[in-house]
Scaffold this active site. Structure first.
Site, mmCIF file in Angstrom:
data_model
loop_
_atom_site.group_PDB
_atom_site.id
_atom_site.type_symbol
_atom_site.label_atom_id
_atom_site.label_comp_id
_atom_site.label_asym_id
_atom_site.label_seq_id
_atom_site.Cartn_x
_atom_site.Cartn_y
_atom_site.Cartn_z
ATOM 1 N N THR A 14 0.828 -1.203 0.000
ATOM 2 C CA THR A 14 0.000 0.000 0.000
ATOM 3 C C THR A 14 0.868 1.261 0.000
ATOM 4 O OG1 THR A 14 -1.546 -1.272 1.321
ATOM 5 C CG2 THR A 14 -1.913 1.080 1.246
ATOM 6 N N LYS A 205 5.028 4.135 18.656
ATOM 7 C CA LYS A 205 5.121 5.504 18.136
ATOM 8 C C LYS A 205 5.488 6.499 19.245
ATOM 9 C CE LYS A 205 1.948 4.779 14.276
ATOM 10 N NZ LYS A 205 0.526 4.725 13.901
HETATM 11 N N1 HSE Z 1 -1.952 1.025 11.742
HETATM 12 C C1 HSE Z 1 -1.462 2.348 11.825
HETATM 13 C C2 HSE Z 1 -2.578 3.240 12.309
HETATM 14 C C3 HSE Z 1 -0.974 2.811 10.472
HETATM 15 O O1 HSE Z 1 -3.723 2.796 12.292
HETATM 16 O O2 HSE Z 1 -2.323 4.352 12.724
HETATM 17 C C4 HSE Z 1 -0.103 4.017 10.551
HETATM 18 O O3 HSE Z 1 1.037 3.795 11.319
#
Ligand code: HSE
Length: 434
Positions: A14, A205
């Site tokens: 993607t 994150k």
């Molecule tokens: N799976 C992650 C989200 C994608 O939903 O934020 C982006 O890092």
């Protein structure tokens, strides 16, 4: 000065295909910013789902070593996701003298010192804007825009999938499973959506953002993390109707007098707060700096082109330095092994708490509950009782307690005691309010 910068894309799903699409669409603008031709020389993938994007000038391979072994490749763009073999690809690329762009929060958050240690030794760059916040340029904000600050607090909605699920459940009455399926179809969710739902993605994150703020690695092992799987539609309804709040999965990193505390958990956010208006796959991030105060960023945190936009901006910045011959002269790292990081304890967090207790409706139950809280020095702000029970305990009632600001350890001790009562019929749900 180089006239050409050669790129290699490893991973063509993607985000990889979105990146190539944007590079092609914006080629003139990209090359004007870089000051040199920017060429995609290789694509390495198991399958090629977007053949229309691959012209004859691009070489294809299934073997990532081909890319590493090509001395003409200046920069490897790793968009495979997962840990293996992505970590090997990044490490081998750096060791082969190539710069790296990656969107891979898992390898960065877990192998920070190894990756940046190798980059430093090789005097190569690792850019990773797409690893956090999708299209929101938060990494650049911390590294460059806010470099003149000491950042002491970061609060963010950092996972688009859970934000999408929570929004859909609240606004359309969709079930958890329906909302998750829609997030997967839209391409927001991780290959294993448990990473999103259980807060692992957001923990990785916030570990990256906090590491940038602290100037050294704060591993995701230090993040106390809870996901959204225990929430029921009851919670979002009560929270909206009674408390004028919305539930958001917040990731919080805060430097307290006792050290950094990192946490991810579903949180009550007042409807008047801008975070309450970050709907669906949108992310919102508040950065608190000593000089600037609060800075807020908002935008699409997941999805093909928003994430590709972040990857392409890294490609442009790295390519410009490669073209100018300045890449790696000042290695870009934040690795200060000589300092020890102090961590505070989650027990010392102070906020207001929402407790949803499933209990038998008998004389004296409420006084037992409030007695336990009082004994633990937790002061109540409001008490609500509803006649509906927990789905798994139909003969029970639901008691919602909202506390004044209290200490985490005291509230956790209260919840433990409440859950031990014979009248309590399901595990109490605890949510924090920011
Ligand atoms: N799976 C992650 C989200 C994608 O939903 O934020 C982006 O890092």
């Amino acid at each position: 000065m180089k006239s050409h910068v050669n790129l290699a894309l490893v991973g063509f799903g993607t985000i990889g295909s979105g990146t190539l699409q944007l590079l092609k669409e914006h080629r003139r603008d990209v090359e004007a910013r870089v000051g040199a031709k920017v060429r995609m020389k290789w694509i390495c993938a198991k399958e090629y789902k977007y053949p229309q994007l691959i012209d004859k000038t691009i070489r294809k391979t299934k073997n990532w070593q081909d890319v590493i072994n090509d001395p003409d490749v200046d920069c490897v763009i790793e968009l495979m996701g997962g840990t293996h073999p992505a970590l090997d690809v990044v490490t081998a690329a750096l060791k082969a003298g190539k710069h790296v762009v990656t969107a891979n929060k898992a390898i960065l958050s877990k192998h920070w010192n190894d990756i940046f240690g190798t980059a430093e030794r090789m005097r190569k760059l690792v850019y990773f804007e797409a690893a956090v916040g999708g299209g929101v340029p938060v990494v650049q904000a911390l590294n460059e825009g806010l470099a003149g600050n000491k950042i002491h607090k970061i609060v963010g909605i950092l996972n688009g999938t859970t934000n999408f699920i929570l929004t859909q459940m609240q606004e359309t009455g969709a079930s958890f499973d329906e909302a998750l399926k829609a997030a997967q179809v839209a391409g927001f969710a991780e290959a294993n959506p448990t990473f999103d739902i259980e807060g692992i993605d957001a923990a990785q994150k916030i570990s990256i953002l906090a590491s940038l703020a602290a100037g050294q690695w704060l591993s995701p092992d230090h993040v106390t993390s809870e996901g959204i799987s225990r929430l029921q539609s009851t919670d979002s309804r009560i929270i909206q109707e009674r408390f004028n709040c919305t539930i958001k999965l917040l990731a919080i990193a805060e430097k307290t007098p006792r050290g950094w505390i990192l946490r991810v958990h579903p949180t009550l956010v007042p409807n008047a707060h801008p975070f309450a208006h970050a709907r669906n796959e949108y992310n919102a991030i508040a950065l608190h700096g000593n000089a600037v105060g609060e800075v807020m960023l908002y935008g699409k945190g997941a999805g093909r082109l928003p994430t590709a936009s972040a990857v392409l901006s890294d490609i442009i910045f790295i390519s410009r330095q490669i073209a100018n011959g300045t890449a790696g002269r000042v290695p870009y790292v934040s690795r200060r092994d000589h300092q020890t990081v102090e961590f505070g304890s989650m027990n010392d967090v102070r906020c207001r708490y929402y407790l949803r207790i499933t209990t038998l409706d008998k004389p004296g139950v409420l006084s037992k509950l409030t007695g336990i809280l009082g004994k633990n020095k937790v002061s109540l702000a409001s008490v609500h009782q509803d006649t509906f029970g927990n789905q798994s305990a139909p003969s029970s009632v639901t008691v919602i307690l909202l506390t004044h600001e209290s200490r985490e350890a005291d509230v956790q001790a209260s919840v433990k005691a409440i859950d031990r009562l014979s009248t309590t019929k399901a595990k109490t749900v605890l949510l924090r309010m920011e």
